[in-house]
Write a protein that holds these residues in place. Structure first.
Motif, PDB file in Angstrom:
ATOM      1  N   VAL A 264      76.616   3.183  50.076  1.00  0.00           N
ATOM      2  CA  VAL A 264      77.047   3.721  48.787  1.00  0.00           C
ATOM      3  C   VAL A 264      76.045   3.430  47.673  1.00  0.00           C
ATOM      4  O   VAL A 264      75.646   4.315  46.932  1.00  0.00           O
ATOM      5  CB  VAL A 264      78.442   3.168  48.423  1.00  0.00           C
ATOM      6  CG1 VAL A 264      78.832   3.573  47.019  1.00  0.00           C
ATOM      7  CG2 VAL A 264      79.468   3.669  49.413  1.00  0.00           C
TER       8      VAL A 264
ATOM      9  N   PHE B  15      88.475  -0.657  38.144  1.00  0.00           N
ATOM     10  CA  PHE B  15      87.764   0.280  39.013  1.00  0.00           C
ATOM     11  C   PHE B  15      88.736   1.081  39.878  1.00  0.00           C
ATOM     12  O   PHE B  15      88.522   2.271  40.122  1.00  0.00           O
ATOM     13  CB  PHE B  15      86.763  -0.468  39.893  1.00  0.00           C
ATOM     14  CG  PHE B  15      85.964   0.426  40.781  1.00  0.00           C
ATOM     15  CD1 PHE B  15      85.033   1.300  40.250  1.00  0.00           C
ATOM     16  CD2 PHE B  15      86.149   0.418  42.160  1.00  0.00           C
ATOM     17  CE1 PHE B  15      84.305   2.142  41.068  1.00  0.00           C
ATOM     18  CE2 PHE B  15      85.429   1.262  42.978  1.00  0.00           C
ATOM     19  CZ  PHE B  15      84.500   2.118  42.439  1.00  0.00           C
ATOM     20  N   SER B  16      89.825   0.441  40.325  1.00  0.00           N
ATOM     21  CA  SER B  16      90.777   1.166  41.173  1.00  0.00           C
ATOM     22  C   SER B  16      91.464   2.282  40.365  1.00  0.00           C
ATOM     23  O   SER B  16      91.726   3.361  40.890  1.00  0.00           O
ATOM     24  CB  SER B  16      91.805   0.220  41.778  1.00  0.00           C
ATOM     25  OG  SER B  16      92.336  -0.624  40.791  1.00  0.00           O
TER      26      SER B  16
ATOM     27  N   ASP C 221      82.186   6.226  44.072  1.00  0.00           N
ATOM     28  CA  ASP C 221      80.913   5.904  44.718  1.00  0.00           C
ATOM     29  C   ASP C 221      79.740   6.118  43.766  1.00  0.00           C
ATOM     30  O   ASP C 221      78.828   5.300  43.688  1.00  0.00           O
ATOM     31  CB  ASP C 221      80.723   6.767  45.973  1.00  0.00           C
ATOM     32  CG  ASP C 221      81.568   6.261  47.140  1.00  0.00           C
ATOM     33  OD1 ASP C 221      82.314   5.281  46.938  1.00  0.00           O
ATOM     34  OD2 ASP C 221      81.475   6.838  48.230  1.00  0.00           O
TER      35      ASP C 221
ATOM     36  N   ARG D 220      75.276  -5.639  46.998  1.00  0.00           N
ATOM     37  CA  ARG D 220      76.685  -5.304  46.808  1.00  0.00           C
ATOM     38  C   ARG D 220      77.481  -6.290  47.648  1.00  0.00           C
ATOM     39  O   ARG D 220      77.214  -6.454  48.834  1.00  0.00           O
ATOM     40  CB  ARG D 220      76.947  -3.886  47.284  1.00  0.00           C
ATOM     41  CG  ARG D 220      78.380  -3.464  47.025  1.00  0.00           C
ATOM     42  CD  ARG D 220      78.624  -2.097  47.587  1.00  0.00           C
ATOM     43  NE  ARG D 220      79.991  -1.649  47.271  1.00  0.00           N
ATOM     44  CZ  ARG D 220      80.616  -0.706  47.955  1.00  0.00           C
ATOM     45  NH1 ARG D 220      80.013  -0.123  48.959  1.00  0.00           N
ATOM     46  NH2 ARG D 220      81.835  -0.343  47.631  1.00  0.00           N
ATOM     47  N   TYR D 221      78.446  -6.976  47.028  1.00  0.00           N
ATOM     48  CA  TYR D 221      79.190  -7.979  47.776  1.00  0.00           C
ATOM     49  C   TYR D 221      80.285  -7.294  48.595  1.00  0.00           C
ATOM     50  O   TYR D 221      80.261  -7.317  49.817  1.00  0.00           O
ATOM     51  CB  TYR D 221      79.769  -9.017  46.812  1.00  0.00           C
ATOM     52  CG  TYR D 221      80.333 -10.221  47.531  1.00  0.00           C
ATOM     53  CD1 TYR D 221      79.497 -11.082  48.225  1.00  0.00           C
ATOM     54  CD2 TYR D 221      81.687 -10.476  47.523  1.00  0.00           C
ATOM     55  CE1 TYR D 221      80.001 -12.172  48.904  1.00  0.00           C
ATOM     56  CE2 TYR D 221      82.201 -11.575  48.199  1.00  0.00           C
ATOM     57  CZ  TYR D 221      81.364 -12.413  48.882  1.00  0.00           C
ATOM     58  OH  TYR D 221      81.866 -13.485  49.566  1.00  0.00           O
ATOM     59  N   ALA D 222      81.239  -6.681  47.926  1.00  0.00           N
ATOM     60  CA  ALA D 222      82.278  -5.898  48.597  1.00  0.00           C
ATOM     61  C   ALA D 222      82.963  -5.080  47.520  1.00  0.00           C
ATOM     62  O   ALA D 222      83.039  -5.520  46.378  1.00  0.00           O
ATOM     63  CB  ALA D 222      83.304  -6.789  49.281  1.00  0.00           C
ATOM     64  N   ALA D 223      83.448  -3.916  47.890  1.00  0.00           N
ATOM     65  CA  ALA D 223      84.156  -3.025  46.962  1.00  0.00           C
ATOM     66  C   ALA D 223      83.390  -2.900  45.646  1.00  0.00           C
ATOM     67  O   ALA D 223      82.220  -2.518  45.655  1.00  0.00           O
ATOM     68  CB  ALA D 223      85.582  -3.506  46.734  1.00  0.00           C
TER      69      ALA D 223
ATOM     70  N   ARG E 271      82.372  -5.299  43.671  1.00  0.00           N
ATOM     71  CA  ARG E 271      81.823  -6.598  43.304  1.00  0.00           C
ATOM     72  C   ARG E 271      80.355  -6.715  43.729  1.00  0.00           C
ATOM     73  O   ARG E 271      80.009  -6.380  44.848  1.00  0.00           O
ATOM     74  CB  ARG E 271      82.664  -7.708  43.953  1.00  0.00           C
ATOM     75  CG  ARG E 271      82.503  -9.043  43.280  1.00  0.00           C
ATOM     76  CD  ARG E 271      83.616  -9.978  43.692  1.00  0.00           C
ATOM     77  NE  ARG E 271      84.893  -9.590  43.081  1.00  0.00           N
ATOM     78  CZ  ARG E 271      86.014 -10.290  43.223  1.00  0.00           C
ATOM     79  NH1 ARG E 271      86.020 -11.394  43.946  1.00  0.00           N
ATOM     80  NH2 ARG E 271      87.135  -9.892  42.635  1.00  0.00           N
TER      81      ARG E 271
END
Lengths: 309, 341
Positions: A152, A189-190, A202, A224-227, A229
């Motif tokens: 992404v 973000f969600s 994305d 990029r860590y996850a989602a 973050r």
């Protein structure tokens, strides 16, 4: 495997096919087939193998590169080498009359020329790679592993950061220096995703990744860590300096006016950050889970403020 | 009319998991046909939206997604996209439910629309609710089961965040070893996660405080909820084979294979064959219930070995310890120690 480049190279494949056909035609018109008893199968299989390999190499070069000068040079070099190999291979099956032995004398000629061209092409490839590497700075340190890339954002994923973190911890311990980590999270973000769709989610992540890269120094590493973050590693950096950089990134993100479509709607993303300094005494798993919890606490605190306001 | 469905029955709606998976793959540059390979599904059927698929097809689809997408956030993303949009009318009803307990009731009643692959069982102790998510249709391979667990945890976290405005403090217990991509759990779940690889058949456990369970949501609307639920046509309630059997076993503690097949109106040979088709056996299901009960009493309530052995009708402690070791590979005391550490 992804062969989307192949379509770009149809003319080159045609050239390769044509050359092969011409050589076969030439050889069979000049000489004639040996009796099967004269075949040296060991020799033939060795030379045949090499000939086949050169074709495979050409295929992979073309499959992995867009069209362009360096690709053409690589193709030319390998094809010339291939011609020599093919002539050599056909020798095993064809005997030439006295008048046509010239072909065996010149058969090894294309190979050295091809190799020279290849060498030049590889040097050009090296130059090209240098340019690409300089574009990769701040996203990569010392080591390349394409399977750890994040599709992404184009940054590396958490797996790469873990490896780098392990290395940095050892270095810091032996050199008695320090390093800092910044963890960043996009707020709401969600909600953004629900409102504008996942494709825009994305896109926004990709643009924020670019903003982070613009605001860190050479030698720092962003992943990029996850989602939603992100994590930034800052070697030989105190917490104070890292906090400055973290705030600069947060400010830059706050000034991003993301436009999901052409209607004039604008979304201003907001980031939360968390900074810590380390001296190499802890394990990386502990550092990461601790940093996550801190960030979670900060976010909860902000949420409570918002709810009570 | 059968009250339960099996692995190959096409009864699961495709818009909750299957279609979002194909969409996500497409978004990541993977052709739908790659994802649908071997499932005997066609992308046109799926995109038309009303296609029903079997549990087996769903598992195959998940397997393909894991192979081609090869990233650790797929399950979490699908979970996040589930609520409320991909749940249709039930999703709307859940959005107007009055508290978590109320939402769970809706999910339970309309399980077929939300989560046919898993079912929830409750235990309550000392002010906490313990929710167990068990496989409802068949025992899947570890990878696909983990995918389903991750998806459901992510969906629940997202739903809680949506309704409450923040992620409340809850605790997850996963029946497998901590995965390498723990960052996905840290970020997507933002809550306490514990991993217990010894209790493989233990099921996923969610611990949630009673107060939180009944904390009223600011934006609930019972009239709207009823309005949405009325529109759902559900001719009869059907559940997965394992769920059907496990619920019965739960009520009839010491049921035998013969009694079970009599109740299901099939021969014992057929039942055995059915269970093996669903990747399990009578003994495994029998153990599963008792194992969950044993671990719950031992760890959560803090019963002694004697008390657990007695409660589960073991003739003596040695027998209980031996069975426990067979289930988990550890003695009861060793597991207790491990969980404390």
């Amino acid at each position: 495997m992804n062969f989307s480049f192949i379509a770009l190279h149809k003319p080159l494949f045609a050239v390769l096919l044509l050359i092969n056909l011409l050589i076969l035609l030439l050889c069979f018109s000049l000489g004639e087939l040996k009796p099967t008893t004269d075949f040296d199968y060991v020799d033939a299989s060795g030379e045949g193998g090499i000939t086949l390999m050169t074709v495979v190499w050409i295929f992979f070069i073309l499959a992995s590169r867009p069209a362009g000068r360096v690709t053409h040079l690589l193709f030319a070099g390998l094809t010339l080498t291939h011609i020599s190999m093919l002539l050599d291979f056909l020798d095993e099956f064809i005997s030439y009359p006295e008048t046509s032995t010239w072909i065996t004398t010149i058969e090894s000629l294309p190979a050295p020329i091809g190799m020279a061209v290849m060498t030049y092409a590889l040097y050009q490839w090296h130059q090209e790679q240098n340019t690409i590497n300089s574009q990769l700075r701040r996203t990569e340190r010392y080591y390349r592993e394409h399977s750890w890339s994040d599709f992404v954002t184009g940054l590396y994923s958490a797996e790469y950061m873990k490896a780098q973190l392990k290395r940095e911890l050892e270095l810091t311990r032996s050199n008695q220096t320090e390093f800092s980590l910044i963890m960043l999270d996009i707020r709401e973000f969600s909600l953004f995703n629900q409102k504008y769709g996942d494709q825009h989610g994305d896109n926004l992540l990709r643009e924020i990744a670019q903003l982070i890269l613009m605001n860190i120094r050479d030698g720092d590493l962003a992943c990029r860590y996850a989602a939603d973050r992100f994590i930034v590693l800052l070697p030989c950096t105190t917490e104070q300096r890292a906090t400055e950089i973290a705030n600069q990134i947060t400010q830059a993100i706050a000034h991003l006016a993301y436009k999901p479509d052409r209607s004039g709607k604008t979304f201003y993303p907001e980031a939360v950050n968390c900074v810590n300094q380390y001296r190499g005494w802890h394990q990386y798993q502990l550092i990461l889970s601790d940093l996550n919890e801190q960030l979670h606490d900060i976010k909860n605190h902000l949420n409570e403020q918002r709810l009570s306001a | 009319m059968t009250r339960y469905f099996e692995l190959d029955d096409k009864v699961i709606n495709s818009h909750t998991i299957a279609v979002p998976l194909v969409d996500l793959a497409r978004q990541r540059g993977i052709h739908p046909d790659k994802l649908l390979k071997g499932t005997r599904l066609f992308s046109e059927d799926l995109l038309r939206g009303r296609a029903r698929i079997s549990h087996n097809q769903l598992l195959k689809l998940i397997m393909n997604a894991q192979k081609h997408l090869a990233v650790s956030d797929t399950s979490f993303l699908i979970g996040r996209r589930m609520f409320p949009a991909n749940l249709g009318l039930v999703g709307n009803a859940l959005m107007s439910g009055s508290n978590i307990a109320d939402m769970l009731q809706v999910i339970n009643r309309f399980q077929m629309q939300v989560l046919p692959s898993m079912f929830v069982q409750y235990r309550i102790f000392d002010g906490y609710h313990y929710l167990y998510f068990n496989p409802a249709v068949s025992i899947a391979n570890d990878e696909q089961q983990i995918f389903l667990y991750e998806m459901i945890t992510s969906a629940i976290t997202c739903a809680l965040k949506w309704r409450l405005g923040y992620i409340p403090s809850i605790a997850w217990l996963f029946p497998y070893a901590e995965p390498k991509y723990i960052e996905q759990y840290q970020v997507n779940l933002s809550n306490h996660c514990q991993f217990l690889p010894q209790a493989k058949t233990f099921g996923l456990q969610l611990k949630i405080h009673d107060e939180l369970m009944h904390q009223p949501f600011a934006d609930s609307n019972p009239t709207l909820k009823r309005h949405y639920l009325k529109q759902i046509t559900q001719s009869y309630r059907t559940i997965g084979l394992l769920q059907h059997i496990l619920l019965y076993m739960n009520k009839h503690q010491d049921v035998t294979l013969e009694q079970l097949s009599l109740w299901l109106n099939v021969s014992t040979a057929t039942l055995k064959r059915k269970l093996s088709n669903h990747n399990t056996s009578f003994q495994k299901l029998y153990d599963l219930q008792r194992q969950q009960e044993a671990i719950f009493r031992l760890i959560t309530i803090g019963h002694t070995n004697e008390m657990v052995a007695h409660a589960l009708n073991f003739s003596d402690i040695t027998n209980f310890r031996r069975s426990f070791k067979r289930w988990t590979g550890m003695t009861p005391n060793a597991l207790k120690q491990q969980l404390k550490a």
